[in-house]
Each structure stands twice: as structure tokens, then as C-alpha cells.
Design an enzyme around this catalytic site. Structure first.
Site, short mmCIF file in Angstrom:
data_model
loop_
_atom_site.label_atom_id
_atom_site.label_comp_id
_atom_site.label_asym_id
_atom_site.label_seq_id
_atom_site.Cartn_x
_atom_site.Cartn_y
_atom_site.Cartn_z
N ASP A 218 0.87 -1.19 0.00
CA ASP A 218 0.00 0.00 0.00
C ASP A 218 0.90 1.23 0.00
O ASP A 218 2.04 1.15 -0.46
CB ASP A 218 -0.95 -0.07 1.22
CG ASP A 218 -2.25 0.69 0.98
OD1 ASP A 218 -2.20 1.76 0.36
OD2 ASP A 218 -3.31 0.23 1.44
N HIS A 241 2.29 2.09 -3.17
CA HIS A 241 1.36 3.04 -3.77
C HIS A 241 1.86 4.48 -3.70
O HIS A 241 1.11 5.41 -3.88
CB HIS A 241 -0.03 2.92 -3.13
CG HIS A 241 -0.70 1.60 -3.40
ND1 HIS A 241 -1.94 1.28 -2.92
CD2 HIS A 241 -0.28 0.51 -4.09
CE1 HIS A 241 -2.26 0.05 -3.32
NE2 HIS A 241 -1.26 -0.44 -4.02
#
Ligand SMILES: *[C@@H]1O[C@H](CO)[C@@H](O)[C@H](O)[C@H]1NC(C)=O
Length: 394
Positions: A218, A241
Site C-alpha cells: 500500500d 502506492h
């Protein structure tokens, strides 16, 4: 007030003193003397807690020493306030219990001033045994899996030369913290591990992440409501991310985010590079004074992005506008390759357009030779200088 400042300075210098190799004056508390066994099976929760309590309640500086070896440890809360600075000297490997768990945190430091965590050790969250129980990607009312290392109200502290691997959820998270330096830390989890943010923070100030590597599933770094004076420098991100400010505007009562510097960072094959994101809700706050500088990206999908229509679930009102005011954001000397056509995307709020976005020397090429790039914008007020590729919208 003056007395408190002097007292804090004295404590801080004691702390800097014990953190050097001259640690003679500190007491050493070895967890092995507390019934803790490094057999990779026994749950050592009680022994660690007793060792922590002795370190925390002893007068003067203490070293809580975890020798080499593999220690299984159930969820623990290491609480202060402590009587003196504490060095958590981690040379071993701590392993969480396998499988899902309904506690919020695995290792939680609470109300500690002058904490130093170092030693080359590893915090292994045993994520692979639990990730399939994560339901937060689909269910907004989910119960998240535990965070590897959670810091609540930890101040004037440092985390250096340690590793967080395979957290069940976020690896390292700060709430209500002040003046914490994170250096030479490694965060590691697979790209496909769900919700495994690298380092996350909220309601904290003076958090500095330096010379570190974050590879996870993430956000590498997520800077949330109430963060100020945050520095991310010489950090490698990927897979992951990207480095995100937000998401903001998800909850009522969120605080401003102010003063974030991201410099000298590299991104490799991440979904995003530097991102600011807010939900299209009526919750109001300001996100301002951000500098992104000297950044190199390699095959990043969305290198520079402001997204004020953020809605990962499908339950959002398509007509609503974000009430987060984004302003005073500078992008300077950012370059590399992008794996999509849109290298720069500013989708700002209709009600609160982005103000004073400044771009200087932003230079991307498509990772597939010969393909062209573009910028997309809505509701932005900005200026650009120097070399620009793709051509900016302002
Ligand atoms: C963290 O780094 C900053 C900048 O170098 C320094 O001023 C501060 O004292 C450091 N804090 C700690 C707790 O070491």
C-alpha cells in the site's frame, strides 16, 4: 516553562549520550533474564512486559536488550511514562502470533519520551498467515488486522537500523507523536499484500523519515489529518502506492495538514509517485505548504497526482465536491519514466480549487519509447517554470 525547556534539553542530551557507544551509565535489562526463550514457539508476552516494566520504572537510563534469536511475542503494550530514557536494543527477531487477530496493534509504545529503538533486529508481523482475512479492501466498516509497530504519544525519540517485515496491516504508525526521527529503517512486504502501508501518521509533528527503504503493498508513506512539520528524505519507495498526503476529508473533525517536505526520494514501479488525495465530502480542512523536490521515478503509473475525487469504494456521491483546500504546493526537479500517458494529474475540488501550485523542472518520458505524455487538470491555479514534459496545463 523555562525550567521545563531546560529539563527537556538535559534529558535529550542524556538520551543522545546513551545513544552513542558510551552507554556505561545505563542499566542493561536483558529479556533473557525474564524467562523469555528464543525457541520460535513460546509466547514471550509476559517476560517482555516484565522486562519493559523494570526498564521503564528504574531510575536513569535503561537498555532493554533483546539478544539474537527468534522470539514469538503476542500483542503487547509498552506503556510509559518512564523514569528515564529507554534504549530498546533489538538484535533479535520478534515474531507475531500467526493468523488473524482482533487487536489493533501488535507492538504498541504508549506515552514514552526519549525512546530509542535500534540494533539491526526485525519485527516480523507474520502477515502471510493473515492477509486472506483482510476485508478492508471491500468493506468500509471492516475490522482491520493489527499494525506491526504503533506509537501513541511518543516524543523526542528515534527508530534506527531496524526492519519491519510482513506486517498484517500498516507497518509503522504514529498518533499524537512529536519529534521522532526514523533513519535507516527497512520496511518489506509483497506488492500484493493488502493494506500494508509502510509508515503512517496522524496528529503528529516533527516526524522525519530519512535514509530508508520501503517496499510494500500500500502507501509507502501516508501523512494524514493533523500532521505538521513532516520530512521524508532519501527514501526509496517500491513496490507500493507511493508517498501520499491523505486521504483527507473522510471523517468529521479532521485537522489541517501543514508543512511536508519530500526530497531526494526514488520510486520504482509504484502505482503513484507523490500524491495528495481527498474524499469528495463536506468535511473541511486545509492541506498546505508542501515541497516535493529532487525526486527520480522509474516506471511509475501516476507520478504526480492530486486527486480530490478519491473514492475507492463505490458508495460516494458523484456530484459532491471535496471541502479540503489544497494550497502552496511546489514540485521541483522531478524526473524519470512513467508507465501511463498521464504523468501529471491535478483533479482539484470545484468548490475549493487548488491554489498556488508551482512546478519547476518536471521532466518525464514514457517508459515505452516513442509514446507521448500529457497533463490533465481541473480547478487548479498554478504556475510553471523551466523544463516541463509533459506540457503543463498552466
Ligand atoms: C531529529 O533530527 C532533527 C534534525 O536533524 C534534530 O533537530 C532533532 O533533535 C532530532 N530528534 C531526535 C529525537 O533525535
Amino acid at each position: 516553562m523555562a525550567f521545563q525547556a531546560v529539563f527537556a534539553a538535559v534529558l535529550l542530551s542524556t538520551f543522545l549520550f546513551i545513544s552513542s557507544s558510551l552507554a556505561q551509565s545505563a542499566r542493561t535489562i536483558n529479556v533473557r533474564n525474564y524467562g523469555v526463550v528464543p525457541d520460535g514457539r513460546t509466547d514471550n508476552e509476559k517476560g517482555f512486559l516484565r522486562a519493559w516494566n523494570d526498564a521503564c520504572n528504574g531510575n536513569g537510563a535503561s537498555i532493554l536488550y533483546v539478544p539474537k534469536g527468534e522470539y514469538v511475542l503476542g500483542p503487547v503494550v509498552f506503556s510509559g511514562p518512564c523514569k528515564g530514557p529507554i534504549m530498546f536494543l533489538m538484535t533479535g527477531v520478534l515474531k507475531a502470533l500467526p493468523g488473524p487477530s482482533d487487536v489493533s496493534n501488535w507492538i504498541n509504545f504508549r506515552n514514552v519520551n526519549l525512546l530509542l529503538i535500534k540494533g539491526g533486529g526485525t519485527f516480523d508481523g507474520q502477515g502471510p498467515s493473515a492477509w486472506r482475512f483482510n476485508n478492508c479492501a471491500k468493506d468500509p466498516n471492516c475490522k482491520p488486522l493489527p499494525i506491526n509497530l504503533k506509537f501513541d504519544s511518543v516524543t523526542n525519540s528515534r527508530i534506527e537500523f531496524v526492519k519491519s517485515v510482513n506486517s498484517k496491516q500498516t507497518h509503522i504508525s504514529f498518533h499524537g507523536c512529536e519529534n521522532v526521527n526514523i533513519t535507516n529503517v527497512e520496511v518489506l512486504a509483497p506488492a500484493e499484500s493488502p493494506n500494508t502501508d509502510g509508515i503512517k501518521m496522524g496528529r503528529s509533528s516533527g516526524i522525519r523519515i530519512l535514509n530508508s527503504r520501503i517496499s510494500t503493498g500500500d502507501d509507502c508513506v501516508a501523512i494524514l489529518s493533523g500532521s505538521s512539520n513532516i520530512e521524508v528524505s532519501n527514501v526509496h519507495c517500491g513496490p507500493g502506492h507511493g508517498i501520499s498526503i491523505g486521504s483527507l476529508g473522510k471523517y468529521q473533525g479532521e485537522l489541517n495538514v501543514q508543512g511536508v517536505t519530500v526530497t531526494g526520494c526514488t520510486f520504482s514501479q509504484t502505482d503513484n509517485g507523490v500524491r495528495i488525495k481527498s474524499w469528495a465530502s463536506q468535511f473541511q480542512a486545509t492541506a498546505s505548504n508542501f515541497l516535493f523536490q529532487d525526486i527520480v521515478m522509474d516506471r511509475v503509473l501516476n507520478p504526480i497526482i492530486i486527486d480530490q475525487t478519491y473514492c475507492p469504494h463505490t458508495t460516494c456521491d458523484q456530484e459532491a465536491s471535496s471541502h479540503i483546500q489544497i494550497r502552496d504546493v511546489t514540485y521541483r526537479n522531478i524526473r524519470g519514466t512513467t508507465s501511463s500517458e498521464v504523468a501529471v494529474s491535478f483533479e482539484c475540488s470545484k468548490k475549493f480549487p487548488c491554489k498556488n501550485i508551482v512546478m519547476t523542472d518536471v521532466n518525464f518520458v514514457h517508459s515505452r519509447r516513442g509514446l507521448s505524455l500529457k497533463s490533465t487538470c481541473s480547478n487548479v491555479n498554478g504556475r510553471s517554470f523551466g523544463l516541463q514534459s509533459p506540457r503543463p496545463c498552466f
